[in-house]
Design an enzyme around this catalytic site. Structure first.
Site, PDB file in Angstrom:
ATOM      1  N   ALA A  68       0.882  -1.164  -0.013  1.00  0.00           N
ATOM      2  CA  ALA A  68      -0.086   0.011   0.002  1.00  0.00           C
ATOM      3  C   ALA A  68       0.936   1.331   0.075  1.00  0.00           C
ATOM      4  O   ALA A  68       2.032   1.018   0.406  1.00  0.00           O
ATOM      5  CB  ALA A  68      -0.688  -0.052   1.065  1.00  0.00           C
ATOM      6  N   GLY A 113       0.503  -5.249   0.931  1.00  0.00           N
ATOM      7  CA  GLY A 113      -0.489  -5.325  -0.027  1.00  0.00           C
ATOM      8  C   GLY A 113      -0.302  -5.881  -1.225  1.00  0.00           C
ATOM      9  O   GLY A 113      -1.309  -6.272  -2.076  1.00  0.00           O
ATOM     10  N   GLU A 116      -0.380  -9.430  -0.701  1.00  0.00           N
ATOM     11  CA  GLU A 116      -2.032  -9.717  -0.379  1.00  0.00           C
ATOM     12  C   GLU A 116      -2.849  -9.483  -1.612  1.00  0.00           C
ATOM     13  O   GLU A 116      -3.646 -10.463  -1.977  1.00  0.00           O
ATOM     14  CB  GLU A 116      -2.593  -8.585   0.380  1.00  0.00           C
ATOM     15  CG  GLU A 116      -2.036  -8.553   1.911  1.00  0.00           C
ATOM     16  CD  GLU A 116      -2.219  -7.476   2.934  1.00  0.00           C
ATOM     17  OE1 GLU A 116      -1.871  -6.491   2.657  1.00  0.00           O
ATOM     18  OE2 GLU A 116      -2.886  -7.751   3.842  1.00  0.00           O
ATOM     19  N   GLU A 136       4.663  -5.437   7.232  1.00  0.00           N
ATOM     20  CA  GLU A 136       3.761  -4.385   7.803  1.00  0.00           C
ATOM     21  C   GLU A 136       4.378  -4.092   9.353  1.00  0.00           C
ATOM     22  O   GLU A 136       4.240  -2.875   9.802  1.00  0.00           O
ATOM     23  CB  GLU A 136       2.265  -4.677   7.929  1.00  0.00           C
ATOM     24  CG  GLU A 136       1.691  -4.593   6.630  1.00  0.00           C
ATOM     25  CD  GLU A 136       1.664  -5.655   5.745  1.00  0.00           C
ATOM     26  OE1 GLU A 136       2.601  -6.412   5.781  1.00  0.00           O
ATOM     27  OE2 GLU A 136       0.910  -5.715   4.630  1.00  0.00           O
TER      28      GLU A 136
HETATM   29  C1  HXC Z   1       5.062   4.602  -1.451  1.00  0.00           C
HETATM   30  C2  HXC Z   1       6.715   3.368  -1.963  1.00  0.00           C
HETATM   31  C3  HXC Z   1       6.442   2.153  -1.517  1.00  0.00           C
HETATM   32  C4  HXC Z   1       5.231   2.128  -1.034  1.00  0.00           C
HETATM   33  C5  HXC Z   1       8.332   1.989  -2.629  1.00  0.00           C
HETATM   34  N1  HXC Z   1       8.179   3.313  -2.701  1.00  0.00           N
HETATM   35  N2  HXC Z   1       7.604   1.238  -1.799  1.00  0.00           N
HETATM   36  N3  HXC Z   1       6.092   4.616  -1.872  1.00  0.00           N
HETATM   37  N4  HXC Z   1       4.781   3.143  -0.823  1.00  0.00           N
HETATM   38  N5  HXC Z   1       4.874   0.940  -0.340  1.00  0.00           N
HETATM   39  C6  HXC Z   1       8.868   4.258  -3.418  1.00  0.00           C
HETATM   40  C7  HXC Z   1      10.202   4.738  -2.417  1.00  0.00           C
HETATM   41  O1  HXC Z   1       9.431   5.724  -1.622  1.00  0.00           O
HETATM   42  C8  HXC Z   1      10.838   5.379  -3.660  1.00  0.00           C
HETATM   43  O2  HXC Z   1      10.261   6.686  -4.002  1.00  0.00           O
HETATM   44  C9  HXC Z   1      10.551   4.462  -4.791  1.00  0.00           C
HETATM   45  O3  HXC Z   1       9.338   3.826  -4.789  1.00  0.00           O
HETATM   46  C10 HXC Z   1      11.604   3.351  -5.146  1.00  0.00           C
HETATM   47  O4  HXC Z   1      11.642   2.699  -3.884  1.00  0.00           O
HETATM   48  P1  HXC Z   1      13.415   2.498  -3.027  1.00  0.00           P
HETATM   49  O5  HXC Z   1      12.914   2.275  -1.743  1.00  0.00           O
HETATM   50  O6  HXC Z   1      14.040   3.668  -3.466  1.00  0.00           O
HETATM   51  O7  HXC Z   1      13.839   1.181  -3.864  1.00  0.00           O
HETATM   52  P2  HXC Z   1      14.769   0.143  -3.221  1.00  0.00           P
HETATM   53  O8  HXC Z   1      15.900   0.775  -2.506  1.00  0.00           O
HETATM   54  O9  HXC Z   1      15.206  -0.588  -4.395  1.00  0.00           O
HETATM   55  O10 HXC Z   1      13.790  -0.613  -2.161  1.00  0.00           O
HETATM   56  C11 HXC Z   1      12.720  -1.400  -2.524  1.00  0.00           C
HETATM   57  C12 HXC Z   1      11.894  -1.847  -1.363  1.00  0.00           C
HETATM   58  C13 HXC Z   1      11.533  -0.595  -0.696  1.00  0.00           C
HETATM   59  C14 HXC Z   1      12.479  -2.893  -0.497  1.00  0.00           C
HETATM   60  C15 HXC Z   1      10.416  -2.419  -2.144  1.00  0.00           C
HETATM   61  O11 HXC Z   1      10.982   0.430  -1.677  1.00  0.00           O
HETATM   62  C16 HXC Z   1      10.593  -0.863   0.297  1.00  0.00           C
HETATM   63  O12 HXC Z   1      10.877  -1.532   1.368  1.00  0.00           O
HETATM   64  N6  HXC Z   1       9.245  -0.403   0.283  1.00  0.00           N
HETATM   65  C17 HXC Z   1       8.067  -0.680   1.136  1.00  0.00           C
HETATM   66  C18 HXC Z   1       7.776  -1.953   1.161  1.00  0.00           C
HETATM   67  C19 HXC Z   1       6.605  -2.162   2.475  1.00  0.00           C
HETATM   68  O13 HXC Z   1       6.962  -1.903   3.564  1.00  0.00           O
HETATM   69  N7  HXC Z   1       5.328  -2.493   1.898  1.00  0.00           N
HETATM   70  C20 HXC Z   1       4.272  -2.511   2.861  1.00  0.00           C
HETATM   71  C21 HXC Z   1       3.593  -1.481   2.976  1.00  0.00           C
HETATM   72  S1  HXC Z   1       2.227  -1.420   3.843  1.00  0.00           S
HETATM   73  P3  HXC Z   1      11.379   7.980  -4.247  1.00  0.00           P
HETATM   74  O14 HXC Z   1      10.313   9.095  -4.520  1.00  0.00           O
HETATM   75  O15 HXC Z   1      12.271   8.186  -3.084  1.00  0.00           O
HETATM   76  O16 HXC Z   1      12.234   7.801  -5.457  1.00  0.00           O
HETATM   77  C22 HXC Z   1       0.952  -2.185   3.376  1.00  0.00           C
HETATM   78  C23 HXC Z   1      -0.052  -2.402   4.167  1.00  0.00           C
HETATM   79  C24 HXC Z   1      -1.281  -3.064   3.415  1.00  0.00           C
HETATM   80  O17 HXC Z   1       0.998  -2.668   2.410  1.00  0.00           O
HETATM   81  C25 HXC Z   1      -2.508  -2.955   4.330  1.00  0.00           C
HETATM   82  C26 HXC Z   1      -3.081  -1.598   4.811  1.00  0.00           C
HETATM   83  C27 HXC Z   1      -4.288  -1.452   5.383  1.00  0.00           C
END
Ligand code: HXC
Length: 262
Positions: A68, A113, A116, A136
């Site tokens: 998400a 997400g 999921e 998460e």
């Molecule tokens: C918003 C995101 C994002 C996310 C990545 N980006 N994941 N933006 N939401 N979930 C964005 C980064 O901010 C970055 O933007 C660009 O995408 C590239 O990501 P990087 O982090 O620079 O890439 P990298 O270093 O290669 O790392 C990849 C990654 C990392 C390991 C996937 O991005 C990451 O850990 N992302 C978050 C993963 C996560 O925690 N997902 C769960 C979310 S919670 P900029 O602008 O800086 O270039 C969820 C809950 C669901 O899903 C239920 C809710 C009710």
């Protein structure tokens, strides 16, 4: 088909619709706009008789869906958080219950997400570059788009809890080993493999495939006795289809069946 900003939608002549989540700058993270678009699109896919099987994938080489959208979610209140979870849960339920098979072609990160979303699909084919996880707890929340429920149903309670409690990412080989991925593919062949599976499914009797999907989904929500009772009903009903007559006649006549979905 409607106009979509964050989704690319193709329908080929064989009836395979390929849906690509397309926010590559955010690694295809799901914001509210994208979830609303998925909601509308899956209604359209359900209603469109030209669509037989749906493939869901992510744009770019790196990510299926990285979760998400954290930026959009950060300042939500408790009430807004619940609404956000319920919105996406409803859409993922719609995908899970689409009366047509849905294959996830997991091309890269399937996190939070994204994992999921993949789990709401019927079948997951993973690229060797795919990474799965429910990170998460590192953000101070549990999964909210069905992950606590679908992960344990797919891989069992113990493995699900390990992934949920640690937030660890696993690679495609491990996802395959624990039953989260059905197949693993070299990246270049991922979509081809998903399409080959879709073509095979399309060649089978559509109503029979559809009732298999419903029976598995319903069966996992109820006790065994109720599940097999439901199976007997849909098994019986299929004898009212032309495709049952065609399938069995073709077998006896030693020829390929020509199914019509009636
Ligand atoms: C918003 C995101 C994002 C996310 C990545 N980006 N994941 N933006 N939401 N979930 C964005 C980064 O901010 C970055 O933007 C660009 O995408 C590239 O990501 P990087 O982090 O620079 O890439 P990298 O270093 O290669 O790392 C990849 C990654 C990392 C390991 C996937 O991005 C990451 O850990 N992302 C978050 C993963 C996560 O925690 N997902 C769960 C979310 S919670 P900029 O602008 O800086 O270039 C969820 C809950 C669901 O899903 C239920 C809710 C009710």
């Amino acid at each position: 088909m409607g106009e979509y900003t964050n989704l690319l939608v193709e329908i080929d002549s064989e009836g395979i619709s390929t849906v690509t989540i397309n926010r590559p700058k955010a690694l295809n993270a799901l914001n509210a706009a994208t979830v609303h678009e998925l909601d509308q699109l899956f209604d359209e896919l359900a209603a469109n008789d030209a669509v037989k099987v749906v493939i869901v994938t992510g744009s770019g080489e790196k990510s299926f869906v990285a979760g998400a959208d954290i930026l959009e979610m950060k300042d939500k209140t408790a009430v807004e958080g619940r609404q956000w979870g319920q919105l996406a849960q409803g859409v993922f339920n719609k995908i899970e219950n689409l009366p047509k098979p849905v294959i996830a072609a997991v091309n890269g990160y399937a996190l939070g997400g994204g994992c999921e979303l993949a789990m709401a699909c019927d079948i997951r084919i993973a690229s060797e570059k795919a990474k799965f996880g429910q990170p998460e707890v590192s953000l101070g929340i549990p999964p909210g788009f069905g992950g606590t429920q679908r992960l344990s149903r797919l891989v069992g309670k113990g493995r699900a809890k390990e992934l949920l409690f640690t937030g660890d990412m696993i690679d495609a080989a491990e996802a395959y080993r624990i039953g989260l991925a059905n197949q693993v593919s070299v990246p270049e062949e991922l979509i081809g493999k998903a399409k080959a599976m879709a073509q095979k499914i399309i060649s089978r009797a559509p109503i029979a495939v559809q009732v298999c999907k419903t029976a598995v989904n319903r069966g996992l929500d109820v006790d065994l006795t109720s599940g097999i009772a439901y199976e007997a009903e849909v098994f019986g009903l299929c004898f009212a289809t032309q495709d049952q007559k065609e399938g069995m006649t073709a077998f006896i006549e030693k020829r390929k069946a020509n199914f019509i979905g009636k």
